[in-house]
Every structure is written in structure tokens, then in C-alpha cells.
Design a protein around this motif. Structure first.
Motif, PDB file in Angstrom:
ATOM      1  N   TRP A  88       0.814  -1.231   0.000  1.00 59.10           N
ATOM      2  CA  TRP A  88       0.000   0.000   0.000  1.00 59.10           C
ATOM      3  C   TRP A  88       0.848   1.283   0.000  1.00 59.10           C
ATOM      4  O   TRP A  88       0.541   2.226  -0.744  1.00 59.10           O
ATOM      5  CB  TRP A  88      -0.977  -0.049   1.172  1.00 59.10           C
ATOM      6  N   PRO A  89       1.925   1.366   0.790  1.00 60.59           N
ATOM      7  CA  PRO A  89       2.692   2.626   0.773  1.00 60.59           C
ATOM      8  C   PRO A  89       3.313   2.950  -0.582  1.00 60.59           C
ATOM      9  O   PRO A  89       3.637   4.107  -0.830  1.00 60.59           O
ATOM     10  CB  PRO A  89       3.792   2.391   1.830  1.00 60.59           C
ATOM     11  N   GLN A  90       3.508   1.970  -1.442  1.00 60.42           N
ATOM     12  CA  GLN A  90       4.112   2.294  -2.745  1.00 60.42           C
ATOM     13  C   GLN A  90       3.069   2.311  -3.875  1.00 60.42           C
ATOM     14  O   GLN A  90       3.419   2.347  -5.058  1.00 60.42           O
ATOM     15  CB  GLN A  90       5.280   1.357  -3.083  1.00 60.42           C
ATOM     16  N   THR A  91       1.815   2.372  -3.496  1.00 56.96           N
ATOM     17  CA  THR A  91       0.757   2.464  -4.498  1.00 56.96           C
ATOM     18  C   THR A  91       0.915   3.736  -5.323  1.00 56.96           C
ATOM     19  O   THR A  91       1.034   4.825  -4.770  1.00 56.96           O
ATOM     20  CB  THR A  91      -0.618   2.458  -3.813  1.00 56.96           C
ATOM     21  N   GLY A  92       0.936   3.572  -6.642  1.00 58.50           N
ATOM     22  CA  GLY A  92       1.050   4.724  -7.531  1.00 58.50           C
ATOM     23  C   GLY A  92       2.471   5.217  -7.711  1.00 58.50           C
ATOM     24  O   GLY A  92       2.683   6.276  -8.278  1.00 58.50           O
ATOM     25  N   ARG A 113       9.730  -4.941   5.742  1.00 59.78           N
ATOM     26  CA  ARG A 113       9.542  -4.026   6.873  1.00 59.78           C
ATOM     27  C   ARG A 113       8.410  -4.443   7.818  1.00 59.78           C
ATOM     28  O   ARG A 113       8.285  -3.895   8.909  1.00 59.78           O
ATOM     29  CB  ARG A 113       9.234  -2.610   6.367  1.00 59.78           C
ATOM     30  N   GLN A 122       0.086   0.734  11.140  1.00 53.43           N
ATOM     31  CA  GLN A 122      -0.139   2.051  10.533  1.00 53.43           C
ATOM     32  C   GLN A 122      -0.589   1.907   9.066  1.00 53.43           C
ATOM     33  O   GLN A 122      -1.563   2.522   8.630  1.00 53.43           O
ATOM     34  CB  GLN A 122       1.184   2.824  10.621  1.00 53.43           C
ATOM     35  N   VAL A 123       0.097   1.053   8.333  1.00 54.37           N
ATOM     36  CA  VAL A 123      -0.244   0.851   6.915  1.00 54.37           C
ATOM     37  C   VAL A 123      -1.609   0.179   6.771  1.00 54.37           C
ATOM     38  O   VAL A 123      -2.449   0.629   5.981  1.00 54.37           O
ATOM     39  CB  VAL A 123       0.829  -0.011   6.215  1.00 54.37           C
ATOM     40  N   SER A 126      -4.614   2.359   7.393  1.00 58.93           N
ATOM     41  CA  SER A 126      -4.825   3.281   6.279  1.00 58.93           C
ATOM     42  C   SER A 126      -5.446   2.564   5.077  1.00 58.93           C
ATOM     43  O   SER A 126      -6.376   3.060   4.437  1.00 58.93           O
ATOM     44  CB  SER A 126      -3.475   3.912   5.888  1.00 58.93           C
ATOM     45  N   THR A 130      -9.203   3.079   3.522  1.00 58.88           N
ATOM     46  CA  THR A 130      -9.296   3.546   2.134  1.00 58.88           C
ATOM     47  C   THR A 130     -10.193   2.636   1.302  1.00 58.88           C
ATOM     48  O   THR A 130     -11.026   3.112   0.524  1.00 58.88           O
ATOM     49  CB  THR A 130      -7.888   3.616   1.503  1.00 58.88           C
ATOM     50  N   PRO A 340      -6.754   1.957  -5.733  1.00 58.79           N
ATOM     51  CA  PRO A 340      -7.556   1.180  -4.789  1.00 58.79           C
ATOM     52  C   PRO A 340      -9.037   1.138  -5.156  1.00 58.79           C
ATOM     53  O   PRO A 340      -9.814   0.490  -4.466  1.00 58.79           O
ATOM     54  CB  PRO A 340      -7.368   1.932  -3.470  1.00 58.79           C
TER      55      PRO A 340
END
Lengths: 458, 458
Positions: A88-92, A113, A122-123, A126, A130, A340
Motif C-alpha cells: 500500500w505505501p508504494q501504491t502509484g 519491513r 499504521q499501513v 490506512s 481507504t 484502490p
């Protein structure tokens, strides 16, 4: 927040869009949808049905009736069959890189990680927030190989109320997985998967199996034969869902050919991993025999049209699969896919089918440019994103239909943030749905329910 | 509301994304962008530039400084090179129909309705509002053949403050246009176009040419040779912009071959319609000679990737055009394209390029599936949607750069309605722009300026 599953019965009155297969679209104006205390749809009444007025009156008197305003619509919630939660953090981003750099320099280090449970938490908070805000009521997730953070994803889905199928990823092949992100052995991965299954079922509040465990070999290249054999046996023993990648790209398809001298589907079948509850992501290079194998088992395909354009070197032959009555749904493939929103998956399923149909290269003569038999339209895309996904999972979801779970979303097309512009005197009900599929955004979604429970509203 | 063009000087401090060509992306953190009373950018200062602190202080003391908050970004406004304004009511519908039904049963009857000025006004107000809210600061419009409602579109753009290039459509060929929607003769269409040019220049408040007229033969099939010849002469005489469709689909490309025994580009050039101020929509089937002709004239192409997938039977060879240094921008092609958002055009420009590069049909061997030389990434897409469009129009817009008009938008990526999720510790500035290109929505756009004038805010 602890899971609150108890609800009061209620009814909604307004225009409902639902599909019962790839070709049967229902646009029911002024429908009355009745939901019981278990979150199950007990009736979908048309306005000329006997008992419609009495039922409306009954729910109104109980204070249990919501009447939609003009411009509001109810749709089944979306089923996203393929989400890599840790990505998810590297989406897009990183979509400008070749697959190898994307995977080795970005994706594997990021997934590693999740040994850090705080980062995971945290991820995943989110991500689940979303997806619910985007109307995804059911998601089938790849987590990572970390037991704790994978279970944390399941726990967060339960807390937020999302229906979820969560897999702790198994990957033990030293030839293909980096040292820092690999199961230490096949045995360890199989045992961890078995423990994960028990742990998910035993999560507090998961009595209704809102969240289910999934046996998740990453894909054949990441796994030794011993691991695949063991997970196949576990699938038989446990009856759990199975997910993996299948024939995604030229490289992967050829890798399996060289290692097993057969296509992915046949190799997975030999390992006992093709069942009624299996979902294969991508499956772009299926041949006729592979489709027959999936059909015979009742296994499903997660068509991921967005990532087809980035990492697959080809487009899944969707219409052929539908004509053979395979179970197919859509996957966002976050973060190989950049969005997403299942609306984006719908749109790209259509553009991908058009590209396959017509071809794309103007330097090639028209007659030989495309395959001429691949086009789908918004009706099929809508089915895939809703009922098709439910069918692939063998769950009673994805349709506004008696006996199905009320997993649904309410759209407001008057929202000033949205680009759906309806002209009442010009647009039929199917036109409105087509406009929604093409231009609705997260900002148009004002409520999301899972099993009758309101899990998002704005 | 009458046009208010007078503004006070101001400055913005924050992260700016701008591109100076298809390969030079600038991510300037903490930039100071200074705008004068004419809406022209007088300086773009980096934080280590001499005079940066004094300039910040100066604007702050005058109460003319806006400091962006974390998560907010300034981008050049979008330039949409191809919009069929009258087709706005059917945006996102009828895309399941073959071209002939789409055009004859839906599009022509809809366009014919613009004889009704009230209908025109209602539609055009909705469209211009929507485009400004989506960050489109400049649009190049096809209107219809109706003089009054075409002028009304120009007037509405001026009223709302959008920079616009508006064409009254010319189409007189009885073989290809329906009786109910056709210019009565070539002479009548040429005279009406000439009058339209004068009328647009004379619109009250249009002294700065915020809105410009465009000579607009629909496309060769719709026009007689007499009309095309007359409009070519008018282009030479008036120095106006020119727009038309070019080599869009197999059918159209072949039609022109049969009628003129040459490609569209060459035929248009012979009619005098290829100039520095010409924008050709689509241009999918350009050959090398056609590209040379456009390059020599400095003419531009409106690449419309979304509608490529629906009506073109092929994808524009974008990278080849960029390598030959043609002027190229993007067009939404409403309503052949389904989205008013240039973010969608960017995304589809990338997917289309990937499809052309890799090919799409898994039944074809990898080595011969794609052309292997077509990939672009978010940097090129961003350039095309901003500075590339400005260059194609020969106007000083589309870049945050000294001497350029301050046509810009402010994004807020904290917006809860949006799907851009930034992880400050993981994302570089180019990563953030990539995430914006892939997932920003209308709801992320909080302000839009044209020539320094605030034309939209939320």
C-alpha cells in the motif's frame, strides 16, 4: 473499537443496480431492499409487487426505512480479489521501473519491513479505511510472511468490519527469494500457515467468519516443490481458500515451463492447489486445457486489468473465460495496479478488452491487428467487480438478492466532488449505471455496509 | 457575473511540480512563485536563490503571500486539447455501441439539439464548471454548427474565466452528414466561420484574448473540398488556430485514402490547414512523411488515449512522435473519452504506451507481440498534459516559469476524499508527483487559477 456485529433490521427504498451474471443486469427503480438482524437480505421488492406498500409502511412505522434521494443509488459492495496489503505505501509509484527493479529494489524491501508490527498497523489501518471508503466490502489479501503482522491485518479488517480473506504469504525458494525475506524452510512455512489458519478463526469476534484465512504460496517461482506439496495437503485438510499468482508474465510462465514442463495451472493442480476455493491472480497465459482444469474444479480467476498493462506483457483473455463459464472477478492488484478503486478496475477491464479485440499497433493491418473476439462492456465489468467476485469466492455476496449478505454501497451522484453528470431527461437507468462505472469516484460513495453493518459513511 | 480580469500581485510558497519538456521534470521544494497584476509569473525562486528571503518578506508584509501547508502542491493547470463540448451530456455512456450507432443514433442527434440556446447554456455551464474543478485551465473545444450556441460557449468560458479555444464546427458534405445536422453549403459554412472569428474577438471583456476562435472543419469526411479549401484560405488570412480530426480510425483513414489518394495529413496540408497553430486530434495512423509534414509546419497533435481504446482501433505512436520532436499534448476527447479529468488522460497515455510496447495478445509470442519501443512514464504524461499542450497551442502556458501565464492548480493530498496516500519517510518528490498522476481526483483540487485569477476554489 471492538467488533459490533449486532444490527437492527432495516429497509432501503430507491434505485438498485445489481447483476445476476455477466449478461443479466437489473436496474430496479424504487426497489425496497429488506435486511434482517443478521445482515442478510430477506426481500428485494419491486414497486408493483404484492406487499410492497405494506412492507414500506411497516419499516417506516418502525423507523427502519431509509428512502434514497434523487441521484442516490444502491449497488452491491465491490469484491477485490487481489490486494497486496503491504505494498500500500508504494501504491502509484515505482511503476516506471522494470519488473526486476520493482520487485527486488522496492517491493521485497518494503514487504520485509512488516517485521515491524507498528509499521504494519499504521499501513493496514490506512489501507482498510481507504478500501471501505472506496466501496470495497470484501478484499482478498496477500499479507507478508510475518505471522504477527499478517494476523494484525486480519484483526484490523475485523475491527473495521471489512469482509476479508487474508493470507500469510509462504515463500521458501532460496533461488528466487532474497535472504532477508524468505521462509526458513518448507516445513516452517507450512506450520506457520496452519497456525495462521487457527489464529484467524480464533480472533475475538470472528464467530461469523467475517475474516477468513487463505493458504497463500506467493507463486511457483518463490516456492519449493516441498512447500507447494505441503500447502496442497493443507488445503485439502482445512478446506480453506487458496490464492496464488498464475501465468502472470512471459518470464513467470516460462520459468514454470522450464521447471515443471507444464503450465502453472497444471502444476498447481498437481500440487492439490486448484480447488473450488482457489483464486488465481492474473492467469493471462491460460491455454484451453488450463481453462478446462479451472472449470472442472470451479476455481476462480482474479483478473487484474490495471497491472496487466504494467507487468504482464499481455491482457487476460477475459471474454473467452466468460464464454467458458469460468468464475472470474476483478483484482486491483495493489500496488502492481495503481488504484484502490474498483471503478478503475472496471474501466481498465473494458479498455483492456477493447485493446485485445482491436489490437493497438497502427503499423499492423487492421485485419490482423486484434483478435476480434474480446470486447466486453460496462455490464460485464460491473458483474465482475460484484457478483463475479462473490461467485469466485463461493460466498453469498456481490448481489442485491434475497438470501445474500447485505454488502452494499450507496452512491450520491449529486456530490459536487464527482464527475458523474446525469441528465434525467436523456439518461435511462442503464445509462446511469454506465456513467457511474465510467466516472464515479470515492467522493461519490456516501455509505458502505458489510453484512448489514454500516462500516463507512460521510 | 461579468468578467473580472484585474488582480493584485501575489506569491505562493511551497512545492511546485513543473516540466520544461518531456524529459525535464522539476520538483522545487519551498519554491516562491511570484505573479504580477497581469497574471504573469515574474519569478520562480528556489530557497537558496539570492533574494528569496527578501521576496518572501516583501509579499508577506503586503499580505500577498500564501504558504502551502504540508500535503499541498502547485502544478501548472491542465491543457485539454480536444473536447467536444456538446457531447458533455453523454459523457460516460453509449460507449458500448459500435462507432456508427454512437455517431448516427446518439452523437449527431444530441449535437443537433444545440439549436436550442437554453439547452446549450445549461450544458456548457455544467461543462466549464466541471473542467475548472478538474484543473483544466485551457480547453480547445469543438462546439456545433450553430452560430449562437457556439458563441455562447465562448461567452461562458470568458464569464467563468477559463482559457479557451472554441470552434464553430463546419460540416457540409451531404454524403456523410445527416440532413438535419449539416451546413447548407460550403460558402455558408465559410462565412459563418469568418463571422464567428470576429464575434469571439469582440466578446465584451475578451481584450486579453482569454478566449480565441478556432477554424474547425469536423474532419475530411464531413467536408467538401470546397469547404476545406475555403477554410484553409481563411486560416491563412486570419492567422487563427485550426483544429480537426486526423487519421483517427481505420475507416476514416481509408476513406481519405480513397477520396484523396493520400493520408489525411497530406490532404489537410494541401488545403492549407496545417499551420503552426493547427491541432490534429488523434493522428493515430501517421506515417513518417506525415510526421515530417507536421514537424516542418510546427503543427500539434492532440493525443486522446482514452478514446483510442474505444473508437480508434489503434494507439497513437506517441513515443515516436516525441522522439521526432513533434508538438504533442493530450485531449480528453469528451465524450469519445469518458472522463473530464486530465489525470485520467495521463493514466491512459501511460497504459496505452505500455500496450503498444508489450502488445496485448497472450496468444502471440512475446518477441512479436509488441513494438518494443513505445513505453512512456508519468514524466512524459505530466509534460503532455501541461507544457506539451501549451507548446502545441503556441501559447505561454502549461509551465510554472518566468514569463508564463499563471495558469495553475493547487492540490491537497490530505483530502479525505482522495486516494493519494503519501508516506513522507518513503516518498521522494518525484514519487509524490507519480502518486498524484496515478491517484489524484477532482476532490484533491482545491484551487484553480487562470492568468493569476482564481477561477475555482473549494
Amino acid at each position: 473499537m471492538s467488533p459490533k456485529r449486532a444490527i437492527s433490521p432495516f429497509a432501503l427504498r430507491g434505485t438498485v443496480f445489481t447483476a445476476s451474471n455477466a449478461h443479466q443486469l437489473h436496474c430496479i427503480e424504487n426497489a425496497l431492499v429488506c435486511v434482517d438482524e443478521n445482515g442478510v437480505i430477506t426481500a428485494v421488492l419491486h414497486q408493483d409487487d404484492t406487499g410492497y406498500s405494506q412492507a414500506c409502511q411497516h419499516y417506516q412505522l418502525q423507523g427502519q426505512l431509509t428512502v434514497l434521494e434523487p441521484g442516490q443509488y444502491v449497488l452491491p459492495g465491490f469484491v477485490d480479489l487481489h490486494v497486496h496489503a503491504p505494498q500500500w505505501p508504494q501504491t502509484g509509484k515505482a511503476l516506471d521501473l522494470p519488473l526486476n527493479e520493482w520487485l527486488q529494489d522496492n517491493t521485497f524491501p518494503l514487504e520485509a519491513r512488516y517485521a515491524d508490527i507498528d509499521f504494519a498497523r499504521q499501513v493496514y489501518l490506512s489501507l482498510v479505511d481507504t478500501l471501505l471508503a472506496n466501496g470495497t466490502t470484501t478484499a482478498m489479501y496477500f499479507a507478508t510472511l510475518h505471522d504477527r503482522s499478517s494476523l494484525e491485518l486480519a484483526r484490523i479488517c475485523l475491527e473495521k468490519g471489512q469482509r476479508a480473506l487474508v493470507g500469510r504469504v509462504a515463500m521458501d525458494n532460496p533461488d528466487q527469494c532474497p535472504d532477508y525475506y524468505r521462509d526458513e524452510s518448507a516445513t516452517a512455512a507450512i506450520e506457520a500457515t496452519a497456525r495462521f489458519i487457527d489464529d484467524v478463526y480464533q480472533l475475538p469476534g470472528n464467530t461469523l467468519r467475517r475474516v477468513r484465512p487463505v493458504i497463500t504460496p506467493r507463486f511457483i517461482p518463490s516456492c519449493t516443490d516441498e512447500l507447494l506439496t505441503g500447502l496442497g495437503a493443507l488445503a485439502r485438510r482445512s478446506g480453506c481458500h487458496v490464492q496464488t499468482h498464475c501465468s502472470e508474465s512471459d518470464w513467470e510462465h516460462q520459468y514454470v515451463q522450464q521447471r515443471h514442463h507444464k503450465n502453472d495451472t497444471q502444476a498447481l493442480n498437481d500440487f492439490g492447489l486448484i480447488t473450488r476455493k482457489t483464486v488465481l491472480a492474473h492467469a493471462n497465459f491460460l491455454n484451453d486445457e488450463d481453462m478446462d482444469t479451472l472449470k472442472a474444479a470451479g476455481a476462480g480467476v482474479a483478473h487484474c486489468p490495471l497491472s496487466n498493462f504494467y507487468f504482464s506483457n499481455a491482457v487476460f483473455p477475459l471474454r473467452k473465460a466468460l464464454e467458458r463459464h469460468l468464475h472470474v472477478g476483478l483484482g486491483s492488484d495493489l500496488s502492481g495496479g495503481h488504484s484502490p478503486s474498483m471503478f478503475d478496475s472496471c474501466r481498465h477491464a473494458i479498455t483492456a478488452s477493447n485493446a485485445l479485440h482491436d489490437g493497438v499497433d497502427p503499423a499492423i493491418q487492421a485485419a490482423s491487428r486484434g483478435n476480434g473476439s474480446a470486447k466486453i462492456d460496462f455490464r460485464q465489468a460491473f458483474w465482475l467487480a460484484t457478483g463475479g467476485g462473490g461467485e469466485a469466492l463461493d460466498l453469498p455476496i456481490g448481489q442485491i438478492k434475497t438470501g445474500y449478505a447485505f454488502d452494499a454501497l450507496m452512491l450520491d451522484c449529486r456530490a459536487t466532488e464527482g464527475n458523474v453528470v446525469i441528465w434525467p431527461e436523456l439518461d435511462s437507468s442503464p445509462d446511469i449505471l454506465q456513467k457511474i462505472i465510467y466516472n464515479a469516484a470515492r467522493s461519490n460513495i456516501i455509505r458502505t455496509w458489510v453484512q448489514g453493518e454500516l462500516v463507512f459513511s460521510r
